[in-house]
Enzyme design. Structure first.
Site, PDB file in Angstrom:
ATOM      1  N   LYS A  80      11.330 -12.415  -1.862  1.00 47.44           N
ATOM      2  CA  LYS A  80      11.401 -11.687  -3.124  1.00 47.44           C
ATOM      3  C   LYS A  80      12.465 -12.234  -4.073  1.00 47.44           C
ATOM      4  CE  LYS A  80       9.532  -7.223  -1.665  1.00 47.44           C
ATOM      5  NZ  LYS A  80       9.739  -5.755  -1.669  1.00 47.44           N
ATOM      6  N   ASP A 121       8.041  -3.021  -7.620  1.00 46.54           N
ATOM      7  CA  ASP A 121       8.758  -2.139  -6.689  1.00 46.54           C
ATOM      8  C   ASP A 121       9.488  -1.035  -7.440  1.00 46.54           C
ATOM      9  OD1 ASP A 121       8.018  -3.282  -4.281  1.00 46.54           O
ATOM     10  OD2 ASP A 121       9.724  -4.668  -4.226  1.00 46.54           O
TER      11      ASP A 121
END
Length: 326
Positions: A80, A121
């Protein structure tokens, strides 16, 4: 025999990470495709370590000559943060957070694709917290959260997204409780980029006094977001229960989001629920982050209820498997 149109794959997507075999993202994306009538779309798990990343990104961006075109990737740990340096364009939110969980192959004509990174997210965390708050207090408009004090457990990529979510929710005092705080990929660095003033507390799980102090911070919070992997927060469960007993329960309307979704509830989530606090399980964050992710890749708005039904059906037999949100 000629292939039927439903068997011809024209677009492909995948979730990448290492390990990735446990990911439930395929369940969500395939349910979304079915609901949208996207018969020519496929979504798979693709185990990808750091050494394989360059080749995968080259494949993603390559001009489409024959076979399906890559639409994008869902990104899990450990990529990420490291993936940021390899993309052509980074969405401002993802850049501020310092982490991407979505890569979209943007094409114009038959040439190479531009690889764009996004972070959904943050939307997943906001959506999960609001839904949990709305469930506990249906009279609140749109799951309104009044956050005077918030605590984030952990300091990695998901914690950075949690800080952005708390900023969007206009949280007041924010404390990050973690074993380590220094480093460019840590929540403290992300807070500086986002202009957030946070407090840090160094947590030592083997130290009972440290556990007691961390639990005291959690007990006094309106929102707790645990970004730790399965069982990592277990040392806080007993001291949290004690702290909440002394406080005679959680604060009114308090919510805990634990990114772990199996086994559920975690020990710390169980202590929170025992004291009357609302819980947002990790699968709820997974659901709410997948909706904008599908939209980014397909250009269409998926049916969240279809995705929720598919996800819950997939989770039913996994009670003994340790999983986190991705």
């Amino acid at each position: 025999m000629a292939e039927s149109p439903a068997e011809v794959i024209r677009h492909r997507a995948a979730v990448i990470g290492s390990p990735v075999s446990h990911s439930l993202s395929p369940v969500l994306h395939r349910a979304a495709y079915a609901g949208l009538g996207l018969d020519g779309w496929s979504y798979e798990r693709r185990e990808t370590d750091s050494e394989a990343m360059s080749a995968l990104l080259a494949e993603l961006a390559a001009p489409v000559q024959a076979g399906p075109a890559w639409a994008g990737l869902s990104v899990t740990m450990p990529h990420k943060q490291t993936l940021l340096a390899h993309l052509d364009v980074i969405d401002p939110l993802a850049e501020a957070v310092g982490a991407v969980n979505t890569v979209v192959a943007q094409r114009s004509g038959a040439g190479s694709a531009l690889l764009a990174g996004f972070n959904t997210d943050v939307a997943g965390i906001v959506g999960a917290l609001r839904e949990a708050a709305r469930t506990q207090a249906p009279d609140r408009p749109d799951g309104c959260l009044r956050i005077e004090q918030a605590v984030v457990l952990g300091s990695g990529a998901t914690a950075c997204s949690a800080l952005a979510a708390l900023g969007e929710l206009r949280a007041g005092r924010i404390t990050v409780v973690a074993r380590r705080h220094a480093g460019p990929g840590r929540a403290l660095s992300a807070a500086h980029r986002m202009g957030l003033d946070i407090e840090t507390l160094t947590w030592k799980p083997a130290d009972s006094a440290s556990n007691t102090e961390a639990a005291r911070r959690l007990a006094a919070a309106d929102v707790v977001i645990s970004t730790l992997p399965a069982h990592a927060a277990d040392p806080l469960a007993h001291p949290l229960r004690q702290a909440l007993d002394q406080a005679e329960g959680t604060r009114p309307g308090a919510v805990m989001l634990d990114v772990v979704y199996a086994p559920w509830p975690t020990a710390v989530a169980g202590a929170w629920a025992h004291a009357g606090g609302a819980l947002a399980p990790g699968w709820l964050m997974l659901l709410h982050q997948a909706v904008p992710q599908v939209q980014l890749m397909t250009g269409q708005q998926p049916d969240i209820d279809l995705m929720r039904t598919a996800l819950l059906a997939a989770l039913a037999p996994t009670a003994d498997t340790s999983r986190t949100s991705h």
